[in-house]
Design a protein around this motif. Structure first.
Motif, short mmCIF file in Angstrom:
data_model
loop_
_atom_site.label_atom_id
_atom_site.label_comp_id
_atom_site.label_asym_id
_atom_site.label_seq_id
_atom_site.Cartn_x
_atom_site.Cartn_y
_atom_site.Cartn_z
N THR A 138 -0.08 -32.13 5.84
CA THR A 138 -1.25 -31.50 5.95
C THR A 138 -2.23 -31.73 4.81
N ASP A 139 -1.49 -31.99 3.51
CA ASP A 139 -2.63 -32.49 2.40
C ASP A 139 -3.37 -33.97 2.87
N GLN A 140 -2.89 -34.46 3.86
CA GLN A 140 -3.47 -35.81 4.30
C GLN A 140 -4.57 -35.34 5.34
N ILE A 141 -4.04 -34.47 6.23
CA ILE A 141 -4.86 -34.11 7.28
C ILE A 141 -6.19 -33.17 6.77
N ALA A 183 -16.05 -20.82 10.21
CA ALA A 183 -17.39 -21.01 10.96
C ALA A 183 -18.37 -22.37 10.17
N ASP A 184 -17.94 -22.65 9.20
CA ASP A 184 -18.71 -23.71 8.43
C ASP A 184 -18.20 -25.08 9.11
N GLY A 185 -16.97 -25.24 9.84
CA GLY A 185 -16.53 -26.38 10.40
C GLY A 185 -15.68 -27.27 9.47
N LEU A 186 -15.03 -27.91 9.64
CA LEU A 186 -14.10 -28.83 8.94
C LEU A 186 -14.02 -30.23 9.59
N GLU A 187 -14.81 -30.56 10.50
CA GLU A 187 -14.93 -32.08 10.98
C GLU A 187 -14.75 -33.03 9.74
N ALA A 188 -15.80 -32.85 8.78
CA ALA A 188 -16.12 -33.92 7.73
C ALA A 188 -14.65 -33.88 6.81
N ALA A 189 -14.09 -32.89 7.08
CA ALA A 189 -12.54 -32.92 6.01
C ALA A 189 -11.30 -33.58 6.46
N LEU A 190 -11.48 -33.83 7.88
CA LEU A 190 -10.36 -34.22 8.54
C LEU A 190 -9.98 -35.84 8.09
N PHE A 191 -8.73 -35.85 7.51
CA PHE A 191 -8.30 -37.08 6.80
C PHE A 191 -9.48 -37.64 5.96
N HIS A 192 -10.07 -36.67 5.23
CA HIS A 192 -11.09 -37.16 4.51
C HIS A 192 -10.92 -38.43 3.44
N ASP A 193 -9.62 -38.46 2.79
CA ASP A 193 -9.71 -39.34 1.76
C ASP A 193 -9.02 -40.74 2.33
N GLN A 194 -8.87 -40.67 3.73
CA GLN A 194 -8.59 -42.14 4.41
C GLN A 194 -9.66 -42.53 5.10
N ARG A 195 -10.35 -41.59 5.58
CA ARG A 195 -11.73 -42.13 6.53
C ARG A 195 -12.77 -42.64 5.37
N PHE A 196 -12.91 -41.73 4.16
CA PHE A 196 -13.82 -42.16 3.38
C PHE A 196 -13.34 -42.76 2.09
N ASP A 197 -14.16 -43.82 1.41
CA ASP A 197 -13.60 -44.18 0.25
C ASP A 197 -14.02 -43.45 -1.10
N THR A 240 -18.17 -43.67 1.36
CA THR A 240 -18.35 -44.95 2.38
C THR A 240 -17.12 -44.67 3.31
N LEU A 241 -17.69 -44.87 4.58
CA LEU A 241 -16.67 -44.86 5.83
C LEU A 241 -15.73 -45.92 5.53
N VAL A 242 -14.53 -45.95 5.68
CA VAL A 242 -13.39 -46.91 5.47
C VAL A 242 -13.26 -47.79 6.78
#
Lengths: 467, 199
Positions: free
Chosen positions: B21-24, B35-49, B53-55
């Motif tokens: 869950t720490d990766q998710i 209500a704020d939404g967590l879309e951007a947080a999903l796999f954040h440290d793998q999706r973004f460097d 920037t997007l990986v």
């Protein structure tokens, strides 16, 4: 029919059972922390109130600042809002809060046993995966998510399917310098991170019988790291002696009645388990993790594994773990150089853990930045009464106030990217203690030794005495 | 909870074991409200460097897997914390089902309670789906909760689900209301106003 400890507690809490939905279990104790905000929001959206505030107990731990121990000391407005929400929600619902500034505040899994809220034979839930900790006292305790928190707040019950049962029998004798943390890391290394998934684990055997309650709490605490929601130990004389006189434990005539009941809880001698595992710990050396999962644990006298020599399926993960951890295959554990030390958490933040660490550092100096965070305010008070704080501070450790702190870093206590941290906590996941931080799990004695020597040493050589 | 309707969608492969869950959702995003939404947080440290920037090489970022509604994962997916944010982030990103050989126990329950369908299939079946998903699938997967099937091309696998949870997901029902209808049984169990564990 012979029944296990688990069977007995389960059936005593069966409100009703349905073939489709499972068992509606009654919950005796609902422990909550800041993470309960979402549960209260769900409740409010549904126009419901807390059904049994008298069976609900709250503390602040995850977002608590360990330096300025006050709600106003939470530096970030969003995080402060979460602590304030806990204060507001509990006040409105009439739930007792051991909040920041309360003399009994602390990590939920430290104060539950400490206050005698956790009792043998009871069901205990909390919105936290380390809730199995309380199983050390013979309670059926498990972690739940926010939706289930809302369900318990509204109904004081939960729908659960009965898990399979596993018994882990631990025999042998602990060598000097080793503790329950080394035992549980060895068990997880052996059965794997999902080795107990779908099971309730009962820890038993002569070693468990001799462990103190605090050591048993450490053992049960990491059950979830092997995949088990529940970890349990049968109550015995040690349990009863531990609970006597605790603030929320029964008293007077009641006490004798409960003790008599608790003595009947142990698994029947011929109880059947779906899986029976035996482990001998006579040769166990201090354990330390090398990778990014608690199952990546090896003995301090060992070498970092070579991904080319592990099971093909695990090879990619092992390579990625070594890469993240900045280690080379085959290097000796005792050659790993550390940057930082954290002693604390619901796994190892109790008074006996601090005593153990203090014994290692007494008269020595830390050469690394090191943080000691007592698991509860009462642990802190007790440690100060014993002079442990002075041992730590004169060795150069920072002595802080109680909270979850660097186990998960939600309060801002983090290491910096690339740093290698010796930690007495429970998870070495990627980024757990900060982006790019390399976490190694170990016992308090080992972490203290690393603070002093900079590298792992076999602590059995610097502490003496058998236990 | 929203009703879970059968759907056609594409699948993204993330077949590593023990995705925790720490990766998710890294813990620093947990202060956000639902209500704020967590879309951007999903796999954040793998999706973004580290610069945000997007990986490009991360599976979810590859053009052929954008907009996937099904995640194909490895053993013990969602192990670790009880934080429901992991489920919210997957839902907010657009996932409606996760297929894996096994799940972390608390994550599994959180998913069912929030309308994210956790499908347990043997590794060999997940492998077949992974092959089908490689290179992009353009909505070629079909999931029917009613029939308990996941289908791609001529291949169809049946999965098990607790009938009670299935019903709740299909109807979008939350189990608090259901349980409150059993209040008499709860009150009878309590046998009065005291602490039932100390009676």
């Amino acid at each position: 029919m012979p029944r296990s400890l688990f069977d007995k507690i389960w059936s005593q809490h069966d409100v009703l059972s349905r073939p489709d939905a499972g068992t509606l279990l009654y919950i005796d104790r609902h422990l909550i922390h800041e993470g309960s905000r979402r549960g209260f929001d769900i409740l409010r959206d549904k126009g419901l109130s807390v059904r049994r505030p008298d069976l609900t107990f709250a503390t602040a731990d995850h977002y608590v600042p360990t330096r300025a121990h006050a709600t106003q000391g939470v530096p970030d407005a969003d995080k402060r809002g979460i602590v304030e929400a806990l204060e507001g929600n509990t006040k409105a619902a009439g739930v007792q809060l051991f909040g920041i500034g309360h003399r009994q505040q602390g990590i939920v899994h430290v104060i539950g046993p400490e206050l005698g809220l956790t009792l043998p034979g009871t069901t205990v839930v909390c919105g936290d995966s380390h809730t199995a900790t309380h199983g050390a006292l013979g309670a059926l305790a498990f972690g739940i998510g926010a939706s289930e928190v809302a369900h318990v707040l509204a109904t004081q019950t939960l729908w659960q399917h009965k898990p399979k049962a596993m018994r882990i029998t631990i025999s042998g004798r602990l060598r000097p310098g080793t503790s329950a943390k080394d035992i549980i890391l060895a068990i997880i290394a052996r059965i794997g991170m999902s080795g107990a998934s779908g099971y309730v684990v009962e820890y038993a055997g002569p070693v468990v019988d001799r462990l103190s309650i605090e050591q048993r709490l450490t053992l049960c605490n990491m059950s979830i790291e092997a995949g088990a929601k529940f970890g349990l130990i049968a109550p015995d004389d040690t349990t009863i002696a531990y609970l006597a006189g605790r603030p929320f434990a029964p008293t007077g005539d009641d006490w004798d009645r409960y003790v008599a009941r608790w003595r009947k809880l142990a698994s029947d001698p011929d109880a059947v388990f779906d899986r029976d595992l035996a482990i001998d710990i006579s040769d166990l050396r201090p354990m330390i993790t090398w990778g990014t999962s608690p199952e990546d644990a090896i003995q301090v006298d060992g070498c970092v594994p070579d991904p080319d020599h592990v099971d093909a399926k695990a090879r990619d993960r092992a390579r990625a773990a070594l890469d993240y951890m900045g280690l080379s295959a085959g290097m000796r554990v005792t050659d790993i150089a550390f940057d930082r030390v954290f002693i604390g958490s619901c796994t190892n933040g109790r008074i006996s853990d601090l005593r153990e660490a203090a014994r290692v550092i007494d008269g020595r100096k830390a050469i690394l930045p090191a943080l000691v965070v007592p698991g509860s305010t009462e642990v802190k008070t007790q440690a100060e009464a014993e002079g442990l704080d002075r041992i730590f501070t004169s060795a150069g450790f920072e002595w802080r106030s109680s909270g979850c702190s660097m186990c998960v870093g939600m309060n801002g206590d983090l290491a910096t990217s690339g740093e290698r941290c010796a930690s007495t906590s429970n998870r070495n996941f990627v980024g757990r203690q900060g982006v790019g931080v390399r976490t190694h799990l170990m016992s308090p004695a080992m972490a203290a030794a690393i603070a002093v020597f900079g590298k792992p040493v076999d602590v059995s050589q610097i502490v003496d005495g058998d236990r | 909870m929203q009703r879970f309707e059968s759907f056609c969608g594409s699948a993204a492969p993330l077949p590593r074991d023990n995705i925790d869950t720490d990766q998710i959702v890294p813990a620093r995003f947990l202060a956000r409200r639902r209500a704020d939404g967590l879309e951007a947080a999903l796999f954040h440290d793998q999706r973004f460097d580290k610069t945000g920037t997007l990986v490009e090489s991360f599976a979810l970022n590859r053009p052929e897997h954008r907009g996937a509604q099904i995640l194909l994962a490895g053993n013990n997916f969602g192990c670790g914390s009880s934080r429901e944010h992991a489920v919210y982030a997957l839902l907010d990103y657009g996932f409606r089902a996760v297929v894996a050989p096994s799940f972390g126990a608390i994550f599994f329950q959180n998913s069912l309670l929030n309308g994210l369908l956790p499908i347990v299939l043997p590794q060999r079946d997940v492998n077949v789906l992974l092959v089908a998903a490689a290179g992009g699938t353009a909505n070629s997967f079909y999931i029917s909760l009613e029939r308990q099937t996941i289908t791609t091309g001529a291949t169809s696998f049946t999965f098990d689900i607790d009938p009670f949870r299935k019903e709740c997901m299909l109807l979008g029902l939350d189990d608090i209301d259901f349980t409150l209808r059993q209040l008499d049984a709860i009150i009878a169990y309590e046998g009065g106003s005291g602490d039932p564990s100390l009676s």
